[in-house]
Design a protein around this motif. Sequence first.
Motif, PDB file in Angstrom:
ATOM      1  N   GLU A   1     -27.772 -37.190   7.684  1.00 51.27           N
ATOM      2  CA  GLU A   1     -29.223 -37.256   7.796  1.00 51.27           C
ATOM      3  C   GLU A   1     -29.832 -35.885   8.098  1.00 51.27           C
ATOM      4  O   GLU A   1     -30.945 -35.581   7.655  1.00 51.27           O
ATOM      5  CB  GLU A   1     -29.609 -38.243   8.905  1.00 51.27           C
ATOM      6  N   MET A   2     -29.072 -35.054   8.831  1.00 48.96           N
ATOM      7  CA  MET A   2     -29.588 -33.746   9.214  1.00 48.96           C
ATOM      8  C   MET A   2     -29.239 -32.665   8.191  1.00 48.96           C
ATOM      9  O   MET A   2     -29.520 -31.486   8.418  1.00 48.96           O
ATOM     10  CB  MET A   2     -29.072 -33.372  10.608  1.00 48.96           C
ATOM     11  N   GLY A   3     -28.652 -33.064   7.079  1.00 51.49           N
ATOM     12  CA  GLY A   3     -28.445 -32.143   5.975  1.00 51.49           C
ATOM     13  C   GLY A   3     -27.195 -31.298   6.027  1.00 51.49           C
ATOM     14  O   GLY A   3     -27.050 -30.349   5.247  1.00 51.49           O
ATOM     15  N   LEU A   4     -26.249 -31.612   6.915  1.00 53.79           N
ATOM     16  CA  LEU A   4     -25.010 -30.859   6.982  1.00 53.79           C
ATOM     17  C   LEU A   4     -24.075 -31.295   5.852  1.00 53.79           C
ATOM     18  O   LEU A   4     -24.086 -32.465   5.443  1.00 53.79           O
ATOM     19  CB  LEU A   4     -24.293 -31.066   8.325  1.00 53.79           C
ATOM     20  N   THR A   5     -23.270 -30.392   5.355  1.00 54.58           N
ATOM     21  CA  THR A   5     -22.152 -30.758   4.485  1.00 54.58           C
ATOM     22  C   THR A   5     -21.120 -31.448   5.363  1.00 54.58           C
ATOM     23  O   THR A   5     -20.776 -30.949   6.439  1.00 54.58           O
ATOM     24  CB  THR A   5     -21.537 -29.513   3.830  1.00 54.58           C
ATOM     25  N   VAL A   6     -20.618 -32.603   4.917  1.00 52.84           N
ATOM     26  CA  VAL A   6     -19.689 -33.383   5.733  1.00 52.84           C
ATOM     27  C   VAL A   6     -18.341 -33.459   5.024  1.00 52.84           C
ATOM     28  O   VAL A   6     -18.259 -33.840   3.851  1.00 52.84           O
ATOM     29  CB  VAL A   6     -20.224 -34.803   6.001  1.00 52.84           C
ATOM     30  N   SER A   7     -17.290 -33.098   5.734  1.00 55.68           N
ATOM     31  CA  SER A   7     -15.940 -33.144   5.174  1.00 55.68           C
ATOM     32  C   SER A   7     -15.032 -33.971   6.069  1.00 55.68           C
ATOM     33  O   SER A   7     -15.255 -34.090   7.280  1.00 55.68           O
ATOM     34  CB  SER A   7     -15.366 -31.735   5.008  1.00 55.68           C
ATOM     35  N   MET A   8     -13.991 -34.535   5.448  1.00 55.07           N
ATOM     36  CA  MET A   8     -13.025 -35.341   6.204  1.00 55.07           C
ATOM     37  C   MET A   8     -11.634 -35.191   5.617  1.00 55.07           C
ATOM     38  O   MET A   8     -11.447 -35.255   4.402  1.00 55.07           O
ATOM     39  CB  MET A   8     -13.420 -36.816   6.206  1.00 55.07           C
TER      40      MET A   8
ATOM     41  N   GLY B   1     -29.090 -26.620  13.913  1.00 52.86           N
ATOM     42  CA  GLY B   1     -28.674 -25.317  13.404  1.00 52.86           C
ATOM     43  C   GLY B   1     -27.324 -25.315  12.722  1.00 52.86           C
ATOM     44  O   GLY B   1     -26.855 -24.262  12.269  1.00 52.86           O
ATOM     45  N   GLY B   2     -26.695 -26.470  12.621  1.00 57.40           N
ATOM     46  CA  GLY B   2     -25.379 -26.551  12.006  1.00 57.40           C
ATOM     47  C   GLY B   2     -25.454 -26.659  10.497  1.00 57.40           C
ATOM     48  O   GLY B   2     -26.454 -27.118   9.942  1.00 57.40           O
ATOM     49  N   GLY B   3     -24.359 -26.257   9.830  1.00 54.25           N
ATOM     50  CA  GLY B   3     -24.325 -26.331   8.381  1.00 54.25           C
ATOM     51  C   GLY B   3     -23.192 -27.179   7.826  1.00 54.25           C
ATOM     52  O   GLY B   3     -23.237 -27.582   6.666  1.00 54.25           O
ATOM     53  N   TRP B   4     -22.162 -27.441   8.663  1.00 54.15           N
ATOM     54  CA  TRP B   4     -20.978 -28.162   8.165  1.00 54.15           C
ATOM     55  C   TRP B   4     -20.415 -28.994   9.318  1.00 54.15           C
ATOM     56  O   TRP B   4     -20.305 -28.520  10.447  1.00 54.15           O
ATOM     57  CB  TRP B   4     -19.929 -27.164   7.691  1.00 54.15           C
ATOM     58  N   PHE B   5     -20.016 -30.219   9.011  1.00 61.36           N
ATOM     59  CA  PHE B   5     -19.385 -31.087  10.003  1.00 61.36           C
ATOM     60  C   PHE B   5     -18.060 -31.590   9.453  1.00 61.36           C
ATOM     61  O   PHE B   5     -17.993 -32.046   8.313  1.00 61.36           O
ATOM     62  CB  PHE B   5     -20.285 -32.277  10.337  1.00 61.36           C
ATOM     63  N   HIS B   6     -17.006 -31.496  10.283  1.00 58.93           N
ATOM     64  CA  HIS B   6     -15.671 -31.919   9.852  1.00 58.93           C
ATOM     65  C   HIS B   6     -15.061 -32.895  10.849  1.00 58.93           C
ATOM     66  O   HIS B   6     -15.153 -32.710  12.064  1.00 58.93           O
ATOM     67  CB  HIS B   6     -14.741 -30.712   9.707  1.00 58.93           C
ATOM     68  N   ILE B   7     -14.428 -33.924  10.294  1.00 60.21           N
ATOM     69  CA  ILE B   7     -13.751 -34.946  11.092  1.00 60.21           C
ATOM     70  C   ILE B   7     -12.478 -35.341  10.346  1.00 60.21           C
ATOM     71  O   ILE B   7     -12.294 -34.963   9.184  1.00 60.21           O
ATOM     72  CB  ILE B   7     -14.690 -36.165  11.294  1.00 60.21           C
ATOM     73  N   THR B   8     -11.591 -36.067  11.001  1.00 58.60           N
ATOM     74  CA  THR B   8     -10.404 -36.583  10.315  1.00 58.60           C
ATOM     75  C   THR B   8     -10.315 -38.091  10.501  1.00 58.60           C
ATOM     76  O   THR B   8     -10.992 -38.671  11.358  1.00 58.60           O
ATOM     77  CB  THR B   8      -9.098 -35.956  10.839  1.00 58.60           C
ATOM     78  N   GLY B   9      -9.437 -38.711   9.719  1.00 59.10           N
ATOM     79  CA  GLY B   9      -9.211 -40.146   9.836  1.00 59.10           C
ATOM     80  C   GLY B   9      -8.414 -40.537  11.065  1.00 59.10           C
ATOM     81  O   GLY B   9      -8.217 -41.734  11.314  1.00 59.10           O
ATOM     82  N   ILE B  10      -7.971 -39.552  11.841  1.00 58.84           N
ATOM     83  CA  ILE B  10      -7.253 -39.857  13.090  1.00 58.84           C
ATOM     84  C   ILE B  10      -8.219 -40.406  14.133  1.00 58.84           C
ATOM     85  O   ILE B  10      -7.925 -41.382  14.824  1.00 58.84           O
ATOM     86  CB  ILE B  10      -6.546 -38.600  13.624  1.00 58.84           C
ATOM     87  N   THR B  11      -9.393 -39.787  14.237  1.00 60.09           N
ATOM     88  CA  THR B  11     -10.345 -40.172  15.284  1.00 60.09           C
ATOM     89  C   THR B  11     -10.773 -41.632  15.191  1.00 60.09           C
ATOM     90  O   THR B  11     -10.720 -42.353  16.192  1.00 60.09           O
ATOM     91  CB  THR B  11     -11.552 -39.227  15.261  1.00 60.09           C
ATOM     92  N   PRO B  12     -11.183 -42.146  14.030  1.00 63.92           N
ATOM     93  CA  PRO B  12     -11.562 -43.568  13.971  1.00 63.92           C
ATOM     94  C   PRO B  12     -10.380 -44.521  14.090  1.00 63.92           C
ATOM     95  O   PRO B  12     -10.586 -45.723  14.253  1.00 63.92           O
ATOM     96  CB  PRO B  12     -12.232 -43.702  12.596  1.00 63.92           C
ATOM     97  N   ALA B  13      -9.151 -43.998  14.036  1.00 67.96           N
ATOM     98  CA  ALA B  13      -7.973 -44.852  14.203  1.00 67.96           C
ATOM     99  C   ALA B  13      -7.598 -45.050  15.668  1.00 67.96           C
ATOM    100  O   ALA B  13      -6.840 -45.970  15.999  1.00 67.96           O
ATOM    101  CB  ALA B  13      -6.778 -44.252  13.451  1.00 67.96           C
ATOM    102  N   ILE B  14      -8.152 -44.222  16.549  1.00 65.90           N
ATOM    103  CA  ILE B  14      -7.744 -44.245  17.954  1.00 65.90           C
ATOM    104  C   ILE B  14      -8.153 -45.538  18.645  1.00 65.90           C
ATOM    105  O   ILE B  14      -7.380 -46.138  19.388  1.00 65.90           O
ATOM    106  CB  ILE B  14      -8.341 -43.032  18.699  1.00 65.90           C
TER     107      ILE B  14
END
Length: 341
Positions: A157-164, A127-140
């Motif tokens: 894959e699930m069709g969400l807009t992805v932002s970073m 049911g989501g439409g947008w996913f957001h992450i930052t470059g901090i998380t993969p640096a941990i």
Amino acid sequence: MIRIITFGEIMLRLKSPGYERLFQSPRLEATFGGGEANVAVGLARWGLDVSFVSFIPDNAVGDACIQELKKQGVDTSSIVRQGSRLGIYFLETGANQRPGKVIYDRAGSSMASAFAGDVDWNSVFAGGGWFHITGITPAISESAAQLSIEAVRKAGEMGLTVSMDLNYRKKLWQYGKSAVEVMGELTGMMDIVIGNEEDCQKSLGINLDIDVQKGELSTDRYRELTDSVLATFPNIKKLAVTMRESRSANHNGWSAVLNNRNEFLISEKYEITDIVDRVGGGDSFSAGLIYGLNNFDDEEALNFAVAASCLKHSVPGDLPLVSLDEIKMLLAGDASGRVIR
């Protein structure tokens, strides 16, 4: 209404009072904050349906952290309660020509100890439409990086807009893989990318001579920078880059540009002359841009994001505790700061 999911580490923030040096007096101010959590709070305060995913220890500190998120209207039902500790960062606020300082204490945190497979992303993204992450998380940690890649891939894959938000943090990339190696893979799956000039150069390996210490920044150079990033990553639909002109710790010029492959947009510019707290300023820009892209055209979205982040500089703490009405007033040209009675 679109449902937005953010994913990352929220930390305990311990700050020296006012402009004191760390431990100048035997007091520290305790609050919570972290890139993706700050974005979630901004979006929730502006009326959007937003869920924050993280790993938080099942103890009293973790309970207080979750209560703060709930108080701001963020859905915390997808937070995983595991691990032994919440990450911590110590903050000393700079003044005039003395820069601020951040000291991280997050090794072995609940988020750093999380692995791919620890989150049911099918359920989280339903049911989501947008996913957001930052470059901090993969640096941990390396495991957090693999979990980030898993999340981004599943969201796509699930069709969400992805932002970073690229958010390069030199002090965190310590586990053997370079930022360019990991962030290049993640950026190759992004729809919307946000960053500053250092993020683009250090996280993506885009080499362009931009010196933010020179005062006025050239938008022509930023056009070259954004064109270069978009040419390197053809999947990106829109790239926003913030422009912070650091005249001193208390005085910054603040603006941004957005390249959507058809237009190169330049925002309004604000002179922020008495900064209260600049930490979280970039996160408030990300929140503003996500809100704007879901409600306005690209130019309006860019100016909304810059106005929202300008106002965040007036608020102590990580969280963007500013309202839609305040942002709209600034966008309308009311920057007087007069008391509203």
